[in-house]
Design a protein around this motif. Sequence first.
Motif, PDB file in Angstrom:
ATOM      1  N   TRP A 160      35.726 -42.440 -48.227  1.00  0.00           N
ATOM      2  CA  TRP A 160      34.696 -43.253 -47.585  1.00  0.00           C
ATOM      3  C   TRP A 160      33.818 -42.371 -46.704  1.00  0.00           C
ATOM      4  N   TYR A 161      32.509 -42.481 -46.880  1.00  0.00           N
ATOM      5  CA  TYR A 161      31.586 -41.682 -46.063  1.00  0.00           C
ATOM      6  C   TYR A 161      31.724 -42.019 -44.579  1.00  0.00           C
ATOM      7  N   ASN A 162      31.877 -43.303 -44.241  1.00  0.00           N
ATOM      8  CA  ASN A 162      31.943 -43.700 -42.844  1.00  0.00           C
ATOM      9  C   ASN A 162      33.188 -43.174 -42.126  1.00  0.00           C
ATOM     10  N   GLY A 183      26.339 -43.129 -52.438  1.00  0.00           N
ATOM     11  CA  GLY A 183      26.503 -44.478 -51.912  1.00  0.00           C
ATOM     12  C   GLY A 183      27.400 -44.486 -50.683  1.00  0.00           C
ATOM     13  N   ASP A 184      28.471 -45.262 -50.720  1.00  0.00           N
ATOM     14  CA  ASP A 184      29.406 -45.360 -49.595  1.00  0.00           C
ATOM     15  C   ASP A 184      30.443 -44.250 -49.595  1.00  0.00           C
ATOM     16  N   TYR A 185      30.334 -43.320 -50.524  1.00  0.00           N
ATOM     17  CA  TYR A 185      31.381 -42.321 -50.688  1.00  0.00           C
ATOM     18  C   TYR A 185      30.860 -40.900 -50.494  1.00  0.00           C
ATOM     19  N   LEU A 186      31.785 -40.012 -50.158  1.00  0.00           N
ATOM     20  CA  LEU A 186      31.598 -38.581 -50.326  1.00  0.00           C
ATOM     21  C   LEU A 186      32.411 -38.184 -51.547  1.00  0.00           C
TER      22      LEU A 186
END
Length: 611
Positions: A160-162, A183-186
């Motif tokens: 998860w990027y966050n 998107g929401d990922y690395l």
Amino acid sequence: MAITVPNLIKERKFPFILTLSVLLLCFAFLIFTDTKSNPYLLFSTSTTSTSTATSALQSSLPSSPPPPRQNDGVSAPAAVAVINADPNSPRIDWKLCKGTVAVDFIPCLDNFKAIKALKARRHMEHRERHCPDPNPRCLVPLPKGYRIPLLWPKSRDMVWYNNVPHPKLVEYKKDQNWVRKSGDYLVFPGGGTQFKDGVISYVEFIQRTLPTVEWGRHIRVILDVGCGVASFGGYLLDKNVITMSFAPKDEHEAQIQFALERGIPATLSVIGTQKLTFPDNTYDLIHCARCRVHWDADGGKPLLELNRILRPGGFFVWSATPVYRDDERDQNIWKAMVALTKSMCWKVVARTVDSSGIGLVIYQKPVSPSCYEKRKNNNYAPLCDQKDGKNSSWYVPLSHCLSLLPVDSKGNLVSWPMPWPKRLSSKPPSLSTESGAEEMFYEDTKHWSNLVSDVYLNDLTINWSSVRNVMDMNAHYGGFAAALIDLPVWVMNVIPIDVPDTLSIIFDRGLIGINHDWCESLNTYPRTYDLLHSSFLFRNLTQRCDVLDVIVEMDRILRPGGYIVVQDNMEIINKLSPILHSLHWSLTLYKDQFLIGKKGFWRPTIGETKS
């Protein structure tokens, strides 16, 4: 007809009501007296234990909760007790850490006051440990939008990027395929500075170059210096190789944090002015792919440190531009490396270039001291004195000498461990030859095998499917880690500095670990472990430092939703329980010996001063 109180009255079944009332009163009295005698304990059924722990975690979720993970499916056995908070316990005034690095605060590496006062930075002094005194007791805040990490093995390729919202490395290494945002990922494609055809191709290239490495059989334990995002170590796991990836906290923002979020073994460290916190003669292979270490600096101290921790007969794989480029700068570095390795009796066993133009050289450390005795220039790297303490590496300056090859108490050279997986359970070469030592080792192995299979995996309220990164805070022979070997987890084995140093035995078994002082903060980012295990650690520790400081550190490095298991006596458990309750953790107790804590998402907010 429905059985209700009005119907019972109508049918004049008053004796039934009287009997039921008496039973209810007796039950209430028993619970009240039990709770009064021990205010921390309230015994319950397995259903109550599970629902209490679950509701405690759910009530602490942020207003925008993370997507649901698979159901824990954990039910507590009847022997498990829920530990409720004691309303009479002293309240603790918890506050959040502040500052620009608060979310990723590492106390001993982010001590900017001490770093600013340093007189020199030539040898990476500013990347070394400078622990504050007293220890900070603030709680690390969560990144905005933090979620429960993805499960292994999916996490190896994306996170998860966050959870690690650091885009600097994405931009800095965008042409080298280390990491990219999607998107929401690395996403981690498996690239790297030296992995132009991908890390899998690179690993196979090393095997072809030197077949004797025999990944996962002969070579089991590796150190990856300057590891980047640890893709090299991550993909070697498929070959039954465990890699300790390390790098400093530097301008390559959050590289070790990325590695640990992915579920890959890693630690923050630097080869500066002090020894690495590993024993002598332990790693089967050390790897450096453009790790930016000047090996010949300061009289060759950095490479001599690698020689100290490399097992006799072990390999050093150096993949760097001086190996294969002809410009003047690279060739000068190569000439210096040739002179230094020759003085150390390292032998070049391979030097080659792959199809993408990337080259590497593989050195081997000698297995016999005969070369040391024949050297003409002993001044370049003199032999260390015999009196130098073995495996003494905690805050010890780097040495400008060549470590002696290890011998047992009878003067015999220590042999290479058995091939993996036999080395996990066979007698470690570094085990003492004193009477009873071998029997004690095998008893310890049997003890942990039985305890893990009978208790840890079945009777404790732990959802093992959510556990990946494990730390054994007082590892002894590594028996706990060995007993977990068939689970998709890895264990960082820690040997405290105030107990007998058995870390060499752990490495002999094909496991990894570090030395550490639990009165100080650990070299890792917050939220990097899923389970912390402590077996009789606190009884000695409480004589040296405040247990509150240790709990704060455990809270810092444990992920929300993660667990602690403390095996200890009730005196210690009763000291820890109120502190953990003040952090809003859910607690259970198994057979008055195992304290199981589960961390929630609670953090103190502005205006909330007491818990």
